[in-house]
Design a protein around this motif. Sequence first.
Motif, short mmCIF file in Angstrom:
data_model
loop_
_atom_site.label_atom_id
_atom_site.label_comp_id
_atom_site.label_asym_id
_atom_site.label_seq_id
_atom_site.Cartn_x
_atom_site.Cartn_y
_atom_site.Cartn_z
N ARG A 36 51.44 -2.94 82.43
CA ARG A 36 52.62 -3.79 82.64
C ARG A 36 52.22 -5.24 82.91
NH1 ARG A 36 54.79 0.99 85.30
NH2 ARG A 36 53.97 0.30 87.32
N ASN A 37 51.06 -5.44 83.58
CA ASN A 37 50.65 -6.81 83.90
C ASN A 37 49.78 -7.44 82.81
OD1 ASN A 37 48.11 -5.70 84.17
ND2 ASN A 37 47.96 -6.01 86.38
N GLY A 38 49.55 -6.72 81.72
CA GLY A 38 48.79 -7.26 80.61
C GLY A 38 47.29 -7.34 80.83
N GLY A 39 46.80 -6.75 81.94
CA GLY A 39 45.37 -6.86 82.27
C GLY A 39 44.49 -5.82 81.63
N GLY A 40 45.07 -4.90 80.87
CA GLY A 40 44.25 -3.87 80.24
C GLY A 40 45.10 -2.87 79.50
N VAL A 41 44.45 -1.81 79.02
CA VAL A 41 45.15 -0.71 78.36
C VAL A 41 44.63 0.61 78.92
CG1 VAL A 41 45.58 -1.98 76.22
CG2 VAL A 41 43.51 -0.59 76.43
N THR A 42 45.47 1.63 78.86
CA THR A 42 45.12 2.96 79.34
C THR A 42 45.32 3.97 78.21
OG1 THR A 42 45.70 2.50 81.64
CG2 THR A 42 45.76 4.81 80.95
#
Length: 200
Positions: free
Chosen positions: A15-21
Amino acid sequence: MEIIRYAALKPRPWRNGGGVTREVARFPQPASQGAGDSSWDWRVSIAEMTRAGEFSAFPGMDRVLTVVEGELLLLSVDGAEHPLEQYRPFRFSGDAAAAGALPTGDVRDLNVITRRGAFKGYTSIIELSKKRAHPVFEGQLGILLQGQAAVTPGTADGSASEAGPEPLDRYDAVVGSDSASPEILGRGFLAVVSIDPVTD
């Protein structure tokens, strides 16, 4: 024998754009695609973190986070800093205010999240052997972190399996079984994730 291929997992942006899961497994499975993201009792996932930022809260859950690629994740939990080095699992509450910084660059981490009071999750990092196979039992996932390995299906009576070995790629996961436990041979490092029901 079930193998979850990492290459087939769908990346979902944070949601915060800091990564992917990428979700490896969860229980129970969602009844539909529209089911809420927290409608599960446990989840195993692999995340790529590319910039510092806050982690999503998981109220009522416990987390075990393990850096599996990259040198260091500086994890802040309720204001206390914890430097997490590669292959060192760290347990913390999903209720906590958590954030991560990347002093040495991007990291990839393995996340095990369990509903408190229902399940407890554990992560162990083991070194594989070409001579002695490592079995994966019911309630476990074996995830290849590094190196070359193959898995053979076990047999219910403990005899040698007639099926040939299936090669594993990095981050592929083998689903465990007690009746015919898959066995992994190779060189490198394996994460063994165990999800135990709480019986108290």
